[in-house]
Design an enzyme around this catalytic site. Structure first.
Site, PDB file in Angstrom:
ATOM      1  N   ASP A  34       0.872  -1.081  -0.003  1.00 35.28           N
ATOM      2  CA  ASP A  34      -0.097   0.150   0.031  1.00 35.28           C
ATOM      3  C   ASP A  34       1.030   1.121   0.085  1.00 35.28           C
ATOM      4  O   ASP A  34       1.961   1.178   0.393  1.00 35.28           O
ATOM      5  CB  ASP A  34      -0.727  -0.142   1.166  1.00 35.28           C
ATOM      6  N   GLY A  35       0.402   2.415  -0.666  1.00 32.73           N
ATOM      7  CA  GLY A  35       1.075   3.576  -0.363  1.00 32.73           C
ATOM      8  C   GLY A  35       0.134   4.582   0.169  1.00 32.73           C
ATOM      9  O   GLY A  35      -1.024   4.456   0.103  1.00 32.73           O
ATOM     10  N   GLU A  69       2.146   3.649  -4.159  1.00 28.93           N
ATOM     11  CA  GLU A  69       1.445   2.500  -4.554  1.00 28.93           C
ATOM     12  C   GLU A  69       2.486   1.587  -5.356  1.00 28.93           C
ATOM     13  O   GLU A  69       2.617   0.530  -4.919  1.00 28.93           O
ATOM     14  CB  GLU A  69       0.207   2.696  -5.229  1.00 28.93           C
ATOM     15  N   HIS A 144      -9.774  -0.321   3.131  1.00 19.51           N
ATOM     16  CA  HIS A 144     -10.199   0.222   4.513  1.00 19.51           C
ATOM     17  C   HIS A 144     -11.700  -0.747   4.382  1.00 19.51           C
ATOM     18  O   HIS A 144     -12.872  -0.077   4.715  1.00 19.51           O
ATOM     19  CB  HIS A 144     -10.523   1.684   4.326  1.00 19.51           C
ATOM     20  N   ASP A 154      -1.461  -0.204   5.319  1.00 18.35           N
ATOM     21  CA  ASP A 154      -2.203   1.378   4.901  1.00 18.35           C
ATOM     22  C   ASP A 154      -1.421   1.891   6.419  1.00 18.35           C
ATOM     23  O   ASP A 154      -0.981   2.959   6.077  1.00 18.35           O
ATOM     24  CB  ASP A 154      -3.410   1.308   5.194  1.00 18.35           C
TER      25      ASP A 154
END
Length: 346
Positions: A34-35, A69, A144, A154
């Protein structure tokens, strides 16, 4: 005779199956990447985590969410050996491989369907090269959406973006050490660490900093409603140094208990998450045993934080437009490379 034949057939049928098990494909590693970016562009972070195993994160001071990302996926495939399944909530990353965008880019000499250069080629090119050289699959997961490992990646990315330093280790990091999952990142605060209590009548001050580019012109400003405002400028600086300078100058200039409001998670989370305690215990090194960046500003600010009532928080709707006004003052100081100060009536 029939019995011997059956045993021989059974034995011969078992032997090939054992050989297939011994020479079968190596086990695939699942990794979540994740970014995160505070602003777009802005300070960013990337991370990947193997469920129950290794994790790693890193940061960039001025970047975009898409680059973070990509950086997460690229570092994962570079670092982890063997077949991989990369799980990401970025359709930008996943669809490139699931839909074969990269094939068109290569056939057109790294131009897209509009005959324009492919954005972020410096990251895409090595990622595509590794994808073509070893078994890698990509899978999309809703961001999320309650997935434990996507949320963990995240949170690691948000932490790296906010602190502007990466981390790595074995086994999942303690959840309490990470900010809550949030793509916006830097303004989120841990809910399990209470702030300092402040006496009635304390001073509210808004502080912000900005820089045009990394190591470019910058400006800072603070305003205490009903009291004073002040701004300044610098050359060859960073947004992080300007954010710190704004807060440090406000704390030095204003007496008594202060409630400092800033959009800088770099500043706010240092105190709300207790990063400074780790820095002091390690002799001003970060979690990677590297010198803490901007120590010349952090050290006097932390000394004052320990000596007097100071609290830090991000802006809230009840604050009105004060955060925006102070951001404008900082941007104006950066633009003209000159500070200003005065009284605020009312």
């Amino acid at each position: 005779m029939a019995g011997r034949s059956n045993r021989r057939d059974q034995s011969s049928s078992e032997r090939p199956s054992r050989r297939r098990a011994e020479t079968g494909p190596p086990e695939r590693t699942v990794v979540y990447s994740d970014g995160a970016c505070s602003g777009n562009p802005g300070p960013g972070g990337w991370a990947w985590v193997i469920p129950g195993g290794r994790y790693r994160s890193g940061s960039e001071p001025h970047t975009t969410n898409q680059r973070m990302e990509l950086a997460a996926a690229l570092d994962a495939v570079r670092t982890i050996d063997g077949p991989l399944e990369v799980v990401s909530d970025s359709t930008y990353v996943v669809n490139c491989f699931r839909q074969g965008w990269w094939k068109g880019w290569l056939s057109r000499g790294w131009t897209n369907s509009k005959k324009q250069p492919v954005a972020n080629r410096d990251l895409w090119e090595p990622l595509v090269g590794i994808y073509r050289s070893k078994p890698i699959t990509f899978r999309w997961v809703k961001g999320h959406g309650g997935n434990e490992w996507n949320d963990m990646a995240d949170r690691l990315a948000v932490q790296a973006a906010t602190a502007q330093e990466g981390a790595e280790g074995e086994g999942p990091p303690p959840p309490a050490s990470l900010p809550a999952p949030d793509r916006a990142g830097s303004q989120r605060l841990p809910s399990d660490r209470p702030g300092k209590p402040l006496p009635p009548g304390h001073t509210l001050v808004f502080a912000e900093g900005t820089a045009s580019v990394q190591a470019g012109n910058g400006g800072w400003a603070w305003a205490a409603p009903g009291k004073r405002y002040r701004s300044g400028a610098a050359v060859r600086t960073t947004g992080r140094r300007m954010e710190l300078t704004a807060v440090l100058d406000a704390v030095r200039e204003l007496e008594g208990a202060l409630e400092v409001v800033s959009s800088s998670g770099y500043v706010v989370n240092c105190f709300r998450s207790g990063w400074w305690e780790g820095w002091l215990s390690r002799g001003w090194t970060n979690s990677q045993n590297k010198p803490v960046a901007n120590r010349d500003l952090w050290e006097p600010l932390i000394e004052m934080y320990r000596a007097r009532p100071l609290e830090f928080r991000p802006a809230a709707p009840a604050d009105g437009d004060w955060a925006g006004k102070v951001e404008w003052l900082a941007a104006e100081a950066s633009r003209i490379q000159q500070g200003n100060e005065g009284e605020i009536s009312g």
